[in-house]
Design a protein around this motif. Structure first.
Motif, PDB file in Angstrom:
ATOM      1  N   TYR A  21      33.544  54.997  11.828  1.00 24.28           N
ATOM      2  CA  TYR A  21      32.299  54.783  11.097  1.00 24.28           C
ATOM      3  C   TYR A  21      31.063  54.621  11.989  1.00 24.28           C
ATOM      4  N   SER A  22      31.249  54.300  13.257  1.00 28.88           N
ATOM      5  CA  SER A  22      30.108  54.132  14.153  1.00 28.88           C
ATOM      6  C   SER A  22      30.436  54.659  15.547  1.00 28.88           C
ATOM      7  N   PRO A  23      30.759  55.949  15.648  1.00 32.16           N
ATOM      8  CA  PRO A  23      31.191  56.501  16.936  1.00 32.16           C
ATOM      9  C   PRO A  23      30.109  56.441  18.018  1.00 32.16           C
ATOM     10  N   LYS A  24      28.841  56.538  17.628  1.00 33.01           N
ATOM     11  CA  LYS A  24      27.769  56.482  18.625  1.00 33.01           C
ATOM     12  C   LYS A  24      27.699  55.104  19.276  1.00 33.01           C
ATOM     13  N   LEU A  25      27.849  54.065  18.481  1.00 34.92           N
ATOM     14  CA  LEU A  25      27.857  52.706  19.027  1.00 34.92           C
ATOM     15  C   LEU A  25      29.042  52.508  19.965  1.00 34.92           C
ATOM     16  N   LEU A  26      30.207  52.971  19.544  1.00 37.40           N
ATOM     17  CA  LEU A  26      31.400  52.838  20.380  1.00 37.40           C
ATOM     18  C   LEU A  26      31.232  53.608  21.691  1.00 37.40           C
ATOM     19  N   HIS A  27      30.691  54.807  21.604  1.00 37.86           N
ATOM     20  CA  HIS A  27      30.469  55.620  22.798  1.00 37.86           C
ATOM     21  C   HIS A  27      29.519  54.920  23.762  1.00 37.86           C
ATOM     22  N   ALA A  28      28.466  54.316  23.215  1.00 41.93           N
ATOM     23  CA  ALA A  28      27.509  53.594  24.053  1.00 41.93           C
ATOM     24  C   ALA A  28      28.161  52.416  24.753  1.00 41.93           C
ATOM     25  N   LEU A  29      29.025  51.693  24.053  1.00 40.59           N
ATOM     26  CA  LEU A  29      29.724  50.563  24.652  1.00 40.59           C
ATOM     27  C   LEU A  29      30.660  51.012  25.772  1.00 40.59           C
ATOM     28  N   LEU A  30      31.374  52.099  25.543  1.00 38.75           N
ATOM     29  CA  LEU A  30      32.291  52.609  26.566  1.00 38.75           C
ATOM     30  C   LEU A  30      31.524  53.109  27.787  1.00 38.75           C
ATOM     31  N   LYS A  31      30.377  53.731  27.546  1.00 44.15           N
ATOM     32  CA  LYS A  31      29.542  54.194  28.664  1.00 44.15           C
ATOM     33  C   LYS A  31      29.034  53.006  29.488  1.00 44.15           C
ATOM     34  N   ARG A  32      28.669  51.957  28.797  1.00 48.46           N
ATOM     35  CA  ARG A  32      28.118  50.783  29.472  1.00 48.46           C
ATOM     36  C   ARG A  32      29.137  50.151  30.408  1.00 48.46           C
ATOM     37  N   TYR A  33      30.388  50.140  29.980  1.00 41.15           N
ATOM     38  CA  TYR A  33      31.434  49.464  30.758  1.00 41.15           C
ATOM     39  C   TYR A  33      32.397  50.445  31.420  1.00 41.15           C
ATOM     40  N   HIS A  34      31.962  51.684  31.611  1.00 40.28           N
ATOM     41  CA  HIS A  34      32.913  52.697  32.073  1.00 40.28           C
ATOM     42  C   HIS A  34      33.443  52.409  33.472  1.00 40.28           C
ATOM     43  N   ARG A  35      32.641  51.837  34.360  1.00 39.42           N
ATOM     44  CA  ARG A  35      33.129  51.536  35.712  1.00 39.42           C
ATOM     45  C   ARG A  35      34.220  50.469  35.675  1.00 39.42           C
ATOM     46  N   GLN A  36      33.991  49.442  34.876  1.00 43.33           N
ATOM     47  CA  GLN A  36      34.986  48.374  34.750  1.00 43.33           C
ATOM     48  C   GLN A  36      36.270  48.906  34.141  1.00 43.33           C
ATOM     49  N   LEU A  37      36.128  49.786  33.150  1.00 44.73           N
ATOM     50  CA  LEU A  37      37.313  50.337  32.494  1.00 44.73           C
ATOM     51  C   LEU A  37      38.119  51.232  33.424  1.00 44.73           C
ATOM     52  N   ILE A  38      37.425  52.043  34.208  1.00 38.94           N
ATOM     53  CA  ILE A  38      38.122  52.896  35.170  1.00 38.94           C
ATOM     54  C   ILE A  38      38.885  52.045  36.192  1.00 38.94           C
ATOM     55  N   LYS A  39      38.250  50.979  36.657  1.00 37.27           N
ATOM     56  CA  LYS A  39      38.916  50.061  37.586  1.00 37.27           C
ATOM     57  C   LYS A  39      40.141  49.429  36.955  1.00 37.27           C
TER      58      LYS A  39
END
Length: 248
Positions: free
Chosen positions: A226-244
């Protein structure tokens, strides 16, 4: 009931095996480490059921074919296959070695498909992941293999009489999650594998076709839909931490 469980030597696989054994099922335990499988088999025997441990590397297609032949020699048809085993192969996509990519695709996707095709059980239970629906940085290969397996399973359910169930367990206390927590320097609320396995089996036997145990997963799935743009923005914001995190 005769059930085959992959990745049955430890963690969630072992927990689901025990949950089924307590209900009288005969369990075929499949995994890479002989001593771990032997331990699981001992626990099942103590629970009053029968166990057949088989060592198999699911990233090796020839080994999977041999496994299927062994099982067909003893059983005409299985009641259930639980596709639980998986290789993580996490980290930045451009840095993933080719051999890791091929091993993960074989173990997570190709082998479950081939095993199901050769054994044609009455039912399969796919142990999925949050990232099969919500693709996260650092988990591109894992997301691919889990999402593809789900798509195949849904098509299989529409095409055949094989019952298909998908389960999404919460993060549980395993060697993998411990390493991820240590690498990120954070502590995660991890579930007990035995409790998760019991919940999954109980809800499978109750007839559920989609088993989501975590409120966090429900929230992420809702955002994805229902809110893929918001989710995408959150994942982009924390992408370095997530990759680590996934690299561990």
């Amino acid at each position: 009931m005769v059930v085959l469980i992959t990745g049955a030597g430890t963690g969630l696989g072992q927990a689901m095996a025990l949950a089924l054994a307590k209900r009288g099922a005969t369990i075929i335990l499949v995994g890479r480490r002989r001593e771990k499988l032997a331990h699981s088999a001992g626990l099942i025997t103590q629970a009053g059921s029968q166990a057949w441990p088989i060592v198999c590397d699911l990233s090796d297609q020839q080994a999977v074919e041999t496994l299927a032949k062994q099982i067909k020699h003893r059983y005409l048809q299985l009641d259930l296959i639980i596709h639980n085993a998986a290789i993580l192969a996490g980290g930045a996509f451009e840095q993933l070695p080719e051999q890791h990519i091929l091993a993960a695709i074989n173990a997570n996707l190709v082998s479950p498909i081939l095993l199901t095709r050769q054994l044609l059980p009455k039912a399969i239970l796919i142990v999925g992941s949050t990232v099969s629906r919500v693709a996260m940085p650092g988990a591109s290969l894992y997301s691919l293999s889990k999402a593809a397996l789900e798509a195949w399973a849904l098509a299989l359910a529409a095409e055949t009489t094989i019952k298909v169930v998908r389960a999404y367990p919460p993060a549980s206390k395993t060697a993998m999650t411990a390493a991820m927590a240590q690498q990120s320097g954070q502590r995660f609320p991890l579930a007990e594998p035995n409790q998760v396995g019991e919940h999954i089996i109980r809800r499978y036997l109750a007839g559920e076709s989609e088993i989501i145990l975590s409120i966090n997963d429900r929230l992420l799935f809702w955002l994805q839909r229902y809110s893929p743009k918001l989710l995408h923005a959150l994942l982009k914001r924390y992408h370095r931490q997530l990759i680590k995190l996934w690299s561990s």
